[in-house]
Design a protein around this motif. Structure first.
Motif, short mmCIF file in Angstrom:
data_model
loop_
_atom_site.label_atom_id
_atom_site.label_comp_id
_atom_site.label_asym_id
_atom_site.label_seq_id
_atom_site.Cartn_x
_atom_site.Cartn_y
_atom_site.Cartn_z
N MET A 1 1.27 2.51 -0.63
CA MET A 1 1.39 1.48 -2.01
C MET A 1 2.71 1.07 -2.20
O MET A 1 2.87 -0.09 -2.53
N HIS A 2 3.61 1.82 -2.21
CA HIS A 2 5.08 1.39 -2.24
C HIS A 2 5.45 0.04 -1.38
O HIS A 2 5.90 -0.98 -1.77
N LEU B 1 3.72 -6.20 -11.18
CA LEU B 1 4.16 -5.45 -10.15
C LEU B 1 5.13 -4.71 -10.35
O LEU B 1 5.55 -3.72 -9.75
N THR B 2 5.95 -5.05 -11.06
CA THR B 2 7.31 -4.03 -11.38
C THR B 2 6.67 -2.88 -12.01
O THR B 2 7.29 -1.77 -11.64
N LEU C 1 4.51 -7.57 -1.38
CA LEU C 1 3.80 -8.65 -2.10
C LEU C 1 4.87 -9.18 -3.25
O LEU C 1 5.12 -10.46 -3.46
N LEU C 2 5.76 -8.51 -3.60
CA LEU C 2 6.82 -8.83 -4.58
C LEU C 2 7.61 -9.55 -3.84
O LEU C 2 8.21 -10.87 -4.24
N ASN D 1 3.46 -1.93 0.38
CA ASN D 1 2.85 -3.10 0.09
C ASN D 1 3.13 -3.88 -1.21
O ASN D 1 2.87 -5.21 -1.24
N SER D 2 3.18 -2.89 -1.98
CA SER D 2 3.65 -3.71 -3.47
C SER D 2 4.97 -4.52 -3.28
O SER D 2 5.43 -5.37 -3.86
N ILE E 1 3.93 -1.38 -11.56
CA ILE E 1 3.26 -0.58 -10.53
C ILE E 1 4.41 0.06 -9.67
O ILE E 1 4.10 1.28 -9.24
N LEU E 2 5.16 -0.79 -9.37
CA LEU E 2 6.35 -0.01 -8.51
C LEU E 2 7.19 0.96 -9.28
O LEU E 2 7.39 2.02 -8.66
#
Length: 909
Positions: free
Chosen positions: A444-445, A416-417, A451-452, A447-448, A419-420
């Protein structure tokens, strides 16, 4: 040698001794009566009676009498009356009904006779003790087991018993508490009044739910009957059955698990022996708790053999006890016979002497056998302890599973990190470029990050549970800290017209706090305030320094729906969800917030009169802190897991997407040059999506355009086939379609109309004609949207397509059916229509121009308007009958739509 007179004197003393002994034994007797509600045809009830008899036999002072009401409330009342009239020491009752026997129980209470209620509950508190398993926990165990086995998805059926008994209600409640947390699990319920009705109902369910995966039944008998029905349809192997009782024996639940008929059963102890022990304690004036819960455990293929062996051993020991007791009874009868002979033949001194010796021998033998029984009893207790240890091992195993999922959550953080980081880099690159790409990157940002944050919440919760949280506090200007978080919610407040303020009596309050943890507290409390405050409401943060107590109070006040008074004490419990809370959420936010505040040696309390007020109190200075907890510099980079609103769901992102100024056109053309030409000419006024014909239908379902421009001759499917497929699909049937073709014959034109095309243009076409045609179709669609938005009850008339009419009619019928159900959600509506929530939102937005939530509110308001005109119901009754959670919310919504309050509207009419 004993003389005759001495022998007679000895005989007299012996007779006197035994007379006194028997008198004292009779005097020390404890009379216990048990009223069984259901006949002994019920295996579980038969087991309860048997365990009572065995336990009573271990206590010679106990005189147990069992009455059986044979499924009759009248018989049970009569049996209890008999026990009261016989002045028994203790009465044990397994109720058949929860209300009907209350008067006779209260009569026993008035007579001073203790009453123990077992298994089922009654609607009175006038009894001495209750004994039974925690049926809510039984339901929760079943729910957790199904969730773990199904990976929190799939179709589940709950088979209930009759709804007028407490075990059934509580088991269903516990089961729902677990299952309702997982939206991907679709639960259906049926009620089995008897096994005959179960056959028909379950057979219908199997026909209507071909993908049924799990069945949770009220007991093993119902579960096995359902298995037989599934077997007749050849579905017994694809469905996993879970029952309750866990009896041992050839027809019991444990054997069914071993044979593979049941996936699992939950041990539901009868409590017979425990009830006798409670009764003895009460008779001996010992203090006992009012509520006594029996332990339970889940039995599946992993432990079925072990549990069966344990129960077999217990049964064997009980059989041995019964055999020994029969021997004792036989010896006691012989002793009584000898005793009577001694009285009748007292003048035969030699015979009396021999009989005395024999009697002494009998007594010694009986004592030996009693000692053997005590040893056996200890063995049984040891075996029970082993079962408890095994249950503890199962608990440890479940804890290990939870720790495994926590570990997996840790592993999620690294990807996740990454991806962000990539998304943030792309956002910088497209900062001044393509707005569509930028919007996608924002989604995308967001929702990421969400989730985090959810993963961090889970990890924080586990840390709090394991007491592994260490705080690092630094000196902080509380007002500046609060304002920084306050600003994060200003956009949401403006969008929803919420009066959002922050005030303080001291701008320079310095507090030692862990910014990372306190940041989460703020976000949790503010997110809850925005979640439950209606548009146009009030939210305020008040920071007040108490100079006398050297503390600071941070108040979060809102004008939302509030919290029921009876639930305020439970609001900080993990996974608790209020009865008036219909929003999605994990249920651990407030629990975490309280834990974080406790780590600061602070307090949090809640008040709820009009709206809700959370009051966080923190001590000032450093006296309450450990020096190791204080740091000089604090890295702001730690604040990387701020919360966002749970309201910013996928539906809101869709709203933003659909609210773009430009309409969307899907151009389907296999000629690349023509495709690029049309796209370039139309892209000035519209957002153009291109397709070469290979993925036309998939692209239409994905994009849900406002209009479709489709060529006739395409590589895979013709324009006719594409148009007909989309028009037959309820999700895309509303989209206007223009067919382009080089053929201008009448047959092609007729086929286009038959396929559902709204317009037919021939090549070469005039670009101006094409543009005006598109404008005309979009204009007509907007007129229909406006008409149906303002005429909800007139769906049958007008010029909507047949599929749209049927679709909106289905929605109206479902809303009418659930009009008074304030908990009827968009998710439930979508489920009834067999489409997803996102698809439902897009379809209604495309057809009517408003969101589905607004449509539901408008529908309820229209119905309330009719009731205000045509009935004499008061405002509150109308509000609840139209599905509003509260009269205040109804009045606010009504006034926002019609610019007049319900009361004034009624007076005008």
């Amino acid at each position: 040698m004993l003389t005759k007179s001495k022998l007679l004197l000895l005989l007299g003393f012996i007779l006197l001794f035994y007379s006194c002994s028997h008198y004292s034994e009779d005097k020390g007797k404890i009379s216990i009566g048990f009223s069984q509600s259901i006949s002994e045809d019920d295996t579980w009830r038969k087991s309860m009676d048997n365990t009572m008899r065995v336990e009573a036999s271990l206590h010679p002072e106990v005189d147990l009498t069992i009455y059986n009401a044979n499924n009759s409330t009248k018989n049970q009342i009569s049996d209890i009356e008999k026990m009261i009239n016989n002045h028994l020491d203790v009465i044990i009752v397994a109720p058949y009904g929860s209300d009907s026997i209350v008067p006779v129980l209260e009569k026993a209470n008035q007579k001073g006779i203790p009453v123990i209620i077992v298994d089922r509950k009654v609607n009175t508190s006038n009894f001495t003790a209750f004994l039974g398993a925690d049926n809510v926990e039984v339901g929760r165990i079943a729910g957790k087991y199904i969730v773990s086995m199904s990976k929190a998805r799939g179709n589940i059926l709950e088979i209930k018993a009759t709804t007028d008994i407490s075990p059934g209600v509580e088991r269903s409640l516990g089961f729902k508490q677990i299952i309702n947390q997982y939206p991907n699990i679709r639960k259906t319920s049926i009620t089995a009044e008897n096994l005959a009705s179960l056959n028909d109902k379950f057979s219908n369910v199997l026909d209507s739910l071909p993908n049924l995966e799990y069945v949770f039944a009220f007991n093993d008998i119902i579960a096995l009957q359902a298995w037989e029905v599934a077997k007749q349809k050849g579905k017994e192997k694809s469905i996993k059955f879970i029952g309750i009782d866990g009896l041992n024996g050839p027809d019991g639940g444990i054997q069914a698990v071993k044979e593979g008929k049941l996936k699992a059963t939950i041990l539901y102890p009868t409590g017979g022996s425990e009830a006798i022990r409670l009764a003895i304690k009460i008779a001996n004036k010992q203090a006992i708790p009012k509520n006594n819960k029996l332990a339970t455990v889940l039995i599946d293929s992993l432990n079925a053999d072990i549990m069966s062996n344990q129960f077999d051993k217990i049964t064997e020991q009980q059989t041995n006890i019964e055999t020994q007791l029969n021997v004792i009874d036989s010896q006691e009868k012989k002793y009584i016979t000898l005793y009577n002979l001694m009285k009748l033949l007292g003048f035969f001194s030699v015979i009396i002497f021999c009989l005395a010796i024999f009697s002494t021998y009998s007594i010694i033998s009986i004592r030996k056998k009693k000692r053997q029984l005590e040893i056996t009893n200890k063995k049984i207790h040891n075996q029970r302890n082993q079962i408890e240890k095994f249950a503890e091992k199962l608990k440890i195993s479940n804890e290990g599973k939870i720790n495994f999922f926590t570990g997996i959550s840790h592993e999620f953080k690294t990807p996740l990190t990454l991806i962000l980081s990539c998304v943030e880099s792309l956002k910088e690159e497209f900062k001044t470029k393509n707005t569509d790409v930028k919007r996608d990157l924002d989604i995308m940002h967001n929702n990421s990050m969400r989730l985090l944050r959810l993963i961090n919440q889970l990890l924080d919760f586990r840390k709090i549970e394991n007491k592994k949280f260490n705080i690092k506090v630094s000196k902080t200007n509380l007002m500046l800290f609060s304002k920084n978080i306050f600003k994060e919610f200003e956009r949401e407040a403006r969008k929803r017209r919420i009066n959002y303020t922050i005030t303080t009596n001291d701008e320079n309050i310095e507090v030692y706090l862990d910014k990372n943890l306190m940041d989460k507290v703020y976000y949790n409390l503010l997110s809850n305030s925005f979640k439950f405050t209606p548009d146009g409401g009030n939210i305020e943060i008040i920071i007040h320094k108490n100079f006398e107590k050297n503390t600071v109070e941070i108040k979060f006040k809102d004008s939302g729906i509030g919290i029921p008074e009876s639930e305020i004490k439970e609001i900080f419990n993990p996974f608790f969800k209020g009865s008036n809370n219909y929003k999605n959420g994990s249920g651990i936010g407030l629990n975490l917030s309280k834990s974080f505040i406790d780590l600061h040696n602070g307090t949090i309390e809640v008040k709820s009169n009009v709206g809700t007020e959370f009051i966080v109190t923190l001590p000032l200075g450093t006296e309450h802190l450990n020096k190791k907890q204080i740091i000089d510099n604090y890295e702001e980079d730690n604040l990387n897991d701020n919360y966002v609103f749970e309201e910013e769901t996928e539906a809101q992102e869709i709203t933003q997407e659909l609210s773009e100024k430009k309409n969307t056109i899907l151009v389907i053309e296999d000629n690349v040059d023509l495709l690029e030409f049309i796209s370039s000419k139309l892209s000035v006024d519209y957002k153009v999506i291109k397709s070469d014909g290979y993925n036309a239908i998939e692209k239409a379902l994905e994009v849900m355009p406002d209009i479709i421009l489709c060529d006739l001759n395409l590589p895979e499917k013709s324009g006719f086939e594409i148009c007909q497929t989309l028009k037959m699909n309820v999700l895309t049937s509303h989209i206007p379609t223009i067919i382009l073709t080089a053929s201008d014959d009448q047959d092609t034109y007729i086929k286009s109309l038959e396929a559902g095309a709204d317009l037919f243009l021939t090549k070469p076409f005039n670009l101006k004609v094409l543009r005006e045609s598109i404008k005309g179709l979009l204009y007509n669609r907007e007129k229909l949207r406006y008409y149906y938005t303002n005429n909800i009850d007139e769906i049958e008339v007008g010029t909507l397509g047949v599929i749209e009419k049927e679709f909106l009619n289905k929605i109206n019928i479902l809303l009418e059916k659930n009009l008074d159900n304030s908990t009827f959600s968009v998710e439930e509506l979508a489920s009834c229509l067999n489409i997803s929530r996102v698809q439902l939102y897009r379809k209604v937005k495309a057809v009517l121009g408003i969101g589905i939530s607004d449509y539901i509110i408008n529908f309820r308001l229209e119905k309330s308007k009719e009731l205000l005109k045509t009935t004499s119901l008061n405002i509150s009754e109308i509000a609840y009958s139209c599905g509003f959670a509260s009269p205040n919310y109804f009045s606010t919504s009504f006034k926002n739509k019609y610019a007049v309050s319900p009361k004034d509207f009624r007076n005008e009419k």
